[in-house]
Design a protein around this motif. Sequence first.
Motif, PDB file in Angstrom:
ATOM      1  N   ASN A  14       0.842  -1.227  -0.109  1.00 12.36           N
ATOM      2  CA  ASN A  14      -0.103   0.212  -0.107  1.00 12.36           C
ATOM      3  C   ASN A  14       0.987   1.192   0.024  1.00 12.36           C
ATOM      4  N   GLU A  15       1.940   1.201   0.877  1.00 10.96           N
ATOM      5  CA  GLU A  15       2.617   2.572   1.072  1.00 10.96           C
ATOM      6  C   GLU A  15       3.554   2.704  -0.571  1.00 10.96           C
ATOM      7  N   LEU A  16       4.312   1.421  -0.921  1.00 11.85           N
ATOM      8  CA  LEU A  16       4.758   1.739  -2.372  1.00 11.85           C
ATOM      9  C   LEU A  16       3.962   2.337  -3.253  1.00 11.85           C
ATOM     10  N   GLN A  17       2.537   1.946  -3.371  1.00 11.22           N
ATOM     11  CA  GLN A  17       1.584   2.480  -4.326  1.00 11.22           C
ATOM     12  C   GLN A  17       1.459   3.719  -4.216  1.00 11.22           C
ATOM     13  N   ASN A  18       1.206   4.294  -2.813  1.00 12.19           N
ATOM     14  CA  ASN A  18       0.879   5.669  -2.348  1.00 12.19           C
ATOM     15  C   ASN A  18       2.125   6.601  -2.709  1.00 12.19           C
ATOM     16  N   ILE A  19       3.236   6.108  -2.376  1.00 14.02           N
ATOM     17  CA  ILE A  19       4.434   6.917  -2.759  1.00 14.02           C
ATOM     18  C   ILE A  19       4.711   7.233  -4.305  1.00 14.02           C
ATOM     19  N   THR A  20       4.425   5.995  -4.833  1.00 13.44           N
ATOM     20  CA  THR A  20       4.783   6.172  -6.481  1.00 13.44           C
ATOM     21  C   THR A  20       3.635   7.152  -6.948  1.00 13.44           C
ATOM     22  N   LYS A  21       2.644   7.050  -6.591  1.00 12.36           N
ATOM     23  CA  LYS A  21       1.266   7.680  -7.039  1.00 12.36           C
ATOM     24  C   LYS A  21       1.446   9.225  -6.655  1.00 12.36           C
ATOM     25  N   SER A  22       1.881   9.504  -5.447  1.00 10.82           N
ATOM     26  CA  SER A  22       2.018  11.125  -5.036  1.00 10.82           C
ATOM     27  C   SER A  22       3.367  11.503  -5.286  1.00 10.82           C
ATOM     28  N   GLY A  23       4.353  10.838  -5.482  1.00  9.58           N
ATOM     29  CA  GLY A  23       5.581  11.422  -5.815  1.00  9.58           C
ATOM     30  C   GLY A  23       6.345  11.655  -4.319  1.00  9.58           C
ATOM     31  N   ILE A 288       0.601   8.236  14.477  1.00  7.55           N
ATOM     32  CA  ILE A 288      -0.668   8.425  15.328  1.00  7.55           C
ATOM     33  C   ILE A 288      -1.378   9.921  14.999  1.00  7.55           C
ATOM     34  N   GLU A 289      -0.566  10.669  14.809  1.00  6.72           N
ATOM     35  CA  GLU A 289      -1.137  12.157  14.467  1.00  6.72           C
ATOM     36  C   GLU A 289      -2.025  12.113  13.252  1.00  6.72           C
ATOM     37  N   LYS A 290      -1.341  11.280  12.514  1.00  6.16           N
ATOM     38  CA  LYS A 290      -2.258  11.294  11.115  1.00  6.16           C
ATOM     39  C   LYS A 290      -3.351  10.388  11.182  1.00  6.16           C
ATOM     40  N   VAL A 291      -3.077   9.231  11.704  1.00  2.00           N
ATOM     41  CA  VAL A 291      -4.349   8.398  12.074  1.00  2.00           C
ATOM     42  C   VAL A 291      -5.593   8.904  12.847  1.00  2.00           C
ATOM     43  N   MET A 292      -5.126   9.762  13.840  1.00  4.48           N
ATOM     44  CA  MET A 292      -6.082  10.416  14.658  1.00  4.48           C
ATOM     45  C   MET A 292      -6.949  11.652  13.939  1.00  4.48           C
ATOM     46  N   LYS A 293      -6.011  12.006  12.875  1.00  3.65           N
ATOM     47  CA  LYS A 293      -6.587  13.380  12.214  1.00  3.65           C
ATOM     48  C   LYS A 293      -7.232  12.882  11.048  1.00  3.65           C
ATOM     49  N   GLY A 294      -7.331  11.539  10.849  1.00  4.62           N
ATOM     50  CA  GLY A 294      -8.028  10.983   9.530  1.00  4.62           C
ATOM     51  C   GLY A 294      -7.190  11.407   8.521  1.00  4.62           C
ATOM     52  N   ASP A 295      -5.868  11.551   8.523  1.00  4.45           N
ATOM     53  CA  ASP A 295      -5.060  12.008   7.440  1.00  4.45           C
ATOM     54  C   ASP A 295      -4.045  10.933   7.221  1.00  4.45           C
ATOM     55  N   SER A 296      -4.436   9.774   7.068  1.00  2.00           N
ATOM     56  CA  SER A 296      -3.414   8.644   6.861  1.00  2.00           C
ATOM     57  C   SER A 296      -3.335   8.046   5.238  1.00  2.00           C
ATOM     58  N   HIS A 297      -4.234   8.737   4.516  1.00  2.00           N
ATOM     59  CA  HIS A 297      -4.038   8.305   3.082  1.00  2.00           C
ATOM     60  C   HIS A 297      -4.333   6.977   3.090  1.00  2.00           C
ATOM     61  N   GLN A 298      -5.344   5.940   3.877  1.00  3.25           N
ATOM     62  CA  GLN A 298      -5.592   4.852   3.793  1.00  3.25           C
ATOM     63  C   GLN A 298      -6.360   4.654   2.669  1.00  3.25           C
ATOM     64  N   GLU A 299      -7.198   5.576   2.108  1.00  3.26           N
ATOM     65  CA  GLU A 299      -7.817   5.506   0.840  1.00  3.26           C
ATOM     66  C   GLU A 299      -7.168   5.775  -0.467  1.00  3.26           C
ATOM     67  N   GLY A 300      -5.944   5.941  -0.212  1.00  2.00           N
ATOM     68  CA  GLY A 300      -5.099   6.562  -1.423  1.00  2.00           C
ATOM     69  C   GLY A 300      -4.820   5.491  -2.544  1.00  2.00           C
ATOM     70  N   VAL A 301      -4.952   4.278  -2.196  1.00  2.00           N
ATOM     71  CA  VAL A 301      -4.887   3.243  -3.191  1.00  2.00           C
ATOM     72  C   VAL A 301      -6.180   2.610  -3.861  1.00  2.00           C
ATOM     73  N   GLU A 302      -6.556   2.863  -5.193  1.00  2.00           N
ATOM     74  CA  GLU A 302      -7.773   2.577  -5.608  1.00  2.00           C
ATOM     75  C   GLU A 302      -7.671   1.020  -5.930  1.00  2.00           C
TER      76      GLU A 302
END
Length: 302
Positions: A14-23, A288-302
Amino acid sequence: MKILITGCNGQLGNELQNITKSGKAEIDEVSENIRKSEVIALDVDKLDITNLTQVKEILNDVRPDVVINCAAATNVDGCEGNKDFAFRVNSIGPRNLAIICEEIGAKLVQVSTDYVFSGDSNKPLTEYDLTAPYSVYGKTKLLGEQYVQQFCLKYFIVRTAWLYGYIGKNFVYTMMRLGKEKDIIKVVDDQRGSPTHANDLAYHILKLIETEEYGIYHCTGKGECTWHEFAKMIIELCGEKCEVKPCTSEEYITPAKRPEYSSLDNMMLRSTVGDEMRDWKEAIKSFIEKVMKGDSHQEGVE
């Protein structure tokens, strides 16, 4: 560059996909070459790495420049009860990929683990330290490493430890959940290692594949702690009132023996492309900061 990721639905995939996608990763941006790469992300439903015929067909059809193998049987206790499955996924799978990568001239990244060591050390383990795994998981992962070295010339074996990421199940999410549900939890304090953020690991893998710096690498968060210390920090960062009490491994019996000490030294990274891994405390705070803010890009991979 054409990159094929196996086991793409896991934490690292998941992280590999998000990083290559976002740069960009949380540490830094990736190169233009990585940003422009074509990424083919496949999980077991599309590519079963234990099937040599299927591996041959798909890799010959896709013709990737790099294969990053994130597919693994990672349920450490489950491996003890299903040795054949662990062997097929953790040993035969990497062998199959290595054979075909060598045939088509592709680079291969094999993700491995601190469990290849006995855990009897008392100082951070380097790439040249002797392996001696106790568990079926560790033994099958080590054989996977050996097959990769035997059948493929252009390989990066990347050992990591105590991995957590934004999707799936991991120790961090378990502690966050228990911190809400329980007043007291017990966590072992006689096992030491290095918590590793999957985003940081993915960033370094993407650095490596642009090079010809082949070999065995350790890639974990800087510093070390016990599981108890790690859990305590997670609960504190979440602001929960749950008390985290220490216990021994004997009190918390598991089917598979865990290494008592498996902190890894990223010597090969320092000596080649550079070790930019964050300190484990900095990385878990950011997570944890990102998860608690809902900013963890969990939805980043389609």
